[in-house]
Design an enzyme around this catalytic site. Structure first.
Site, PDB file in Angstrom:
ATOM      1  N   GLY A  11      -7.244  -5.154  -6.431  1.00  0.00           N
ATOM      2  CA  GLY A  11      -7.710  -4.105  -4.869  1.00  0.00           C
ATOM      3  C   GLY A  11      -8.192  -2.519  -5.997  1.00  0.00           C
ATOM      4  N   ARG A  72     -11.761  -9.806  -7.745  1.00  0.00           N
ATOM      5  CA  ARG A  72     -11.627 -10.840  -7.920  1.00  0.00           C
ATOM      6  C   ARG A  72     -12.313 -11.386  -8.941  1.00  0.00           C
ATOM      7  NH1 ARG A  72      -5.974  -8.483  -6.979  1.00  0.00           N
ATOM      8  NH2 ARG A  72      -6.333  -7.909  -4.629  1.00  0.00           N
ATOM      9  N   ASP A 103      -1.110  -5.330 -11.963  1.00  0.00           N
ATOM     10  CA  ASP A 103      -1.141  -6.618 -12.932  1.00  0.00           C
ATOM     11  C   ASP A 103      -1.766  -7.760 -13.662  1.00  0.00           C
ATOM     12  OD1 ASP A 103       1.645  -8.106 -14.353  1.00  0.00           O
ATOM     13  OD2 ASP A 103       0.515  -9.526 -12.613  1.00  0.00           O
ATOM     14  N   THR A 125      -3.138   0.617  -8.812  1.00  0.00           N
ATOM     15  CA  THR A 125      -3.105  -0.191  -7.659  1.00  0.00           C
ATOM     16  C   THR A 125      -2.142   0.879  -7.063  1.00  0.00           C
ATOM     17  OG1 THR A 125      -1.440  -1.598  -7.427  1.00  0.00           O
ATOM     18  CG2 THR A 125      -1.063  -1.512  -8.784  1.00  0.00           C
ATOM     19  N   ASP A 127       0.764  -0.345  -5.174  1.00  0.00           N
ATOM     20  CA  ASP A 127       2.008  -1.236  -4.976  1.00  0.00           C
ATOM     21  C   ASP A 127       2.723  -0.115  -5.827  1.00  0.00           C
ATOM     22  OD1 ASP A 127       1.306  -3.048  -2.929  1.00  0.00           O
ATOM     23  OD2 ASP A 127       0.117  -4.231  -4.363  1.00  0.00           O
ATOM     24  N   ASP A 129       3.680  -1.311  -8.662  1.00  0.00           N
ATOM     25  CA  ASP A 129       4.870  -2.689  -8.851  1.00  0.00           C
ATOM     26  C   ASP A 129       4.646  -3.287 -10.692  1.00  0.00           C
ATOM     27  OD1 ASP A 129       2.060  -3.515  -8.794  1.00  0.00           O
ATOM     28  OD2 ASP A 129       1.962  -5.122  -7.132  1.00  0.00           O
ATOM     29  N   ARG A 154       5.012   7.790  16.331  1.00  0.00           N
ATOM     30  CA  ARG A 154       6.303   8.406  16.111  1.00  0.00           C
ATOM     31  C   ARG A 154       6.285   9.636  18.155  1.00  0.00           C
ATOM     32  NH1 ARG A 154      10.725   9.612  14.223  1.00  0.00           N
ATOM     33  NH2 ARG A 154      10.266   8.885  12.345  1.00  0.00           N
ATOM     34  N   ARG A 171       3.479  -6.943  -0.920  1.00  0.00           N
ATOM     35  CA  ARG A 171       3.323  -8.181  -0.772  1.00  0.00           C
ATOM     36  C   ARG A 171       4.662  -9.015  -2.067  1.00  0.00           C
ATOM     37  NH1 ARG A 171      -1.393 -11.997  -3.141  1.00  0.00           N
ATOM     38  NH2 ARG A 171       0.032 -10.669  -4.727  1.00  0.00           N
ATOM     39  N   GLY A 185      12.141   9.038   8.289  1.00  0.00           N
ATOM     40  CA  GLY A 185      13.463   9.146   9.274  1.00  0.00           C
ATOM     41  C   GLY A 185      12.609   7.275  10.017  1.00  0.00           C
ATOM     42  N   HIS A 215      13.758   7.121  20.685  1.00  0.00           N
ATOM     43  CA  HIS A 215      12.626   6.057  20.236  1.00  0.00           C
ATOM     44  C   HIS A 215      12.865   5.271  19.280  1.00  0.00           C
ATOM     45  CE1 HIS A 215      11.722   9.640  18.129  1.00  0.00           C
ATOM     46  NE2 HIS A 215      11.719   9.034  17.165  1.00  0.00           N
TER      47      HIS A 215
END
Length: 318
Positions: A11, A72, A103, A125, A127, A129, A154, A171, A185, A215
């Site tokens: 990605g 990919r 990864d 990435t 993410d 991660d 908001r 994911r 918040g 809200h």
């Protein structure tokens, strides 16, 4: 070492272009030839390489995505593809490789190092991660994109006195949801790393309503479930009028933040220097705010999420 190549895989992430720019310009500064690989490992196997000069990376530091493009390449898990990539690299006279990605990209990079080809990884990435680094290229930009979007949502949520569920990417990792949820918040943040109870979400919304809130914002990582599922549960169990926004690939685009440009530039230059110093494998990471060089992780486990931030967010959203 006189000839090296760079590719981006998996990605895309904001900040990949600044990293490519740093690699090319640092390499040329060090007297090297730099080659770009189109479409990640797929291009590596096909031998889709091109020579890069200073002008190749002009006017890209502020651009999202990746000028090298990405794809990919599941077939790179097979030894035949890996051997073909090595044959193409050696035929082109390329002596070292820099892989920018996540990864899955590092799994491919590790296979090349096992076969004796010097390869350095740069974590790119959204993410966040990757084990061995506190930040990955693209994460800061993605969080800022999400925060900006939720701030706008908001306004509508408050005007119509509604509950909004915002589904963000993640994911297997809840970093984007957690950081953005804390920063806007949100009443509840649902992440893969922590259990959740719809009744607790409802109780938090009710508590806010009793003290006059007009809200509520619920941020959910896609790895937990879809935003629509959460909305249906809230409407069925509590009769709450709920709207859902799925931010999707919006989170991957956009001009990289100053922080992403900074760490991408540092990591890109460091990757070139490591190859020149004779390093054969590993990834550049950030630990305690400093660049580090760590081996590719053979356990293939993600960087653990700091749950103290999750508990902080819950305590501040009362």
């Amino acid at each position: 070492m006189k000839k090296i190549a760079v590719l981006t895989s998996g990605g895309d992430a904001p900040g990949m272009n600044p990293a490519i720019r740093a690699i090319v310009r640092r390499g040329i500064f060090q007297g090297m030839e730099i080659f770009g690989v189109r479409l990640g490992f797929e291009g590596l196997v096909r031998g889709d390489y091109f020579s890069m000069d200073l002008g190749s990376v002009g006017d890209i530091i502020h651009r999202g995505g990746t000028m090298l493009r990405s794809a990919r390449c599941p077939q790179f898990r097979e030894e035949e593809s890996q051997q073909e990539a090595l044959r193409q690299l050696r035929a082109a006279g390329i002596e070292g490789l820099i892989v920018i990605g996540g990864d899955g990209s590092f799994q491919g990079a590790a296979q090349l190092t096992k076969r004796g080809f010097p390869t350095i990884g740069i974590p790119g990435t959204i993410d966040n991660d990757i084990r061995g680094t506190e930040y990955t290229i693209g994460f800061d930009t993605a969080v800022n994109t999400v925060v900006e979007a939720i701030d706008k949502i908001r306004d509508t949520a408050s005007s119509h006195e509604r509950t909004y569920v915002i589904e963000v990417m993640g994911r297997d990792a809840g970093d984007i949801a957690l950081w953005s949820g804390l920063c806007v918040g949100a009443e509840s943040i649902l992440i893969p790393e922590a259990p959740y109870d719809v009744e607790d979400v409802i109780a938090r919304i009710d508590h806010g309503n009793r003290r006059g809130k007009r809200h509520s914002i619920i941020v959910v990582a896609e790895g937990v479930c879809s935003g629509m599922e959460i909305a249906k549960s809230l409407e069925a169990r509590a009769g709450l009028e709920t709207r859902v926004t799925v931010l999707g690939h919006l989170q991957r685009g956009g001009s990289p933040t100053a922080y992403d440009r900074m760490i991408a530039s540092k990591m890109g230059a460091q990757a070139v220097d490591l190859l020149l110093e004779g390093e054969k494998e590993g990834m550049i990471g950030i630990q305690s705010g400093k660049l580090v060089h760590v081996s590719f992780d053979p356990t293939n486990k993600r960087q653990g999420l700091d749950l103290s931030v999750y508990h902080l967010a819950r305590s501040l959203s009362i």
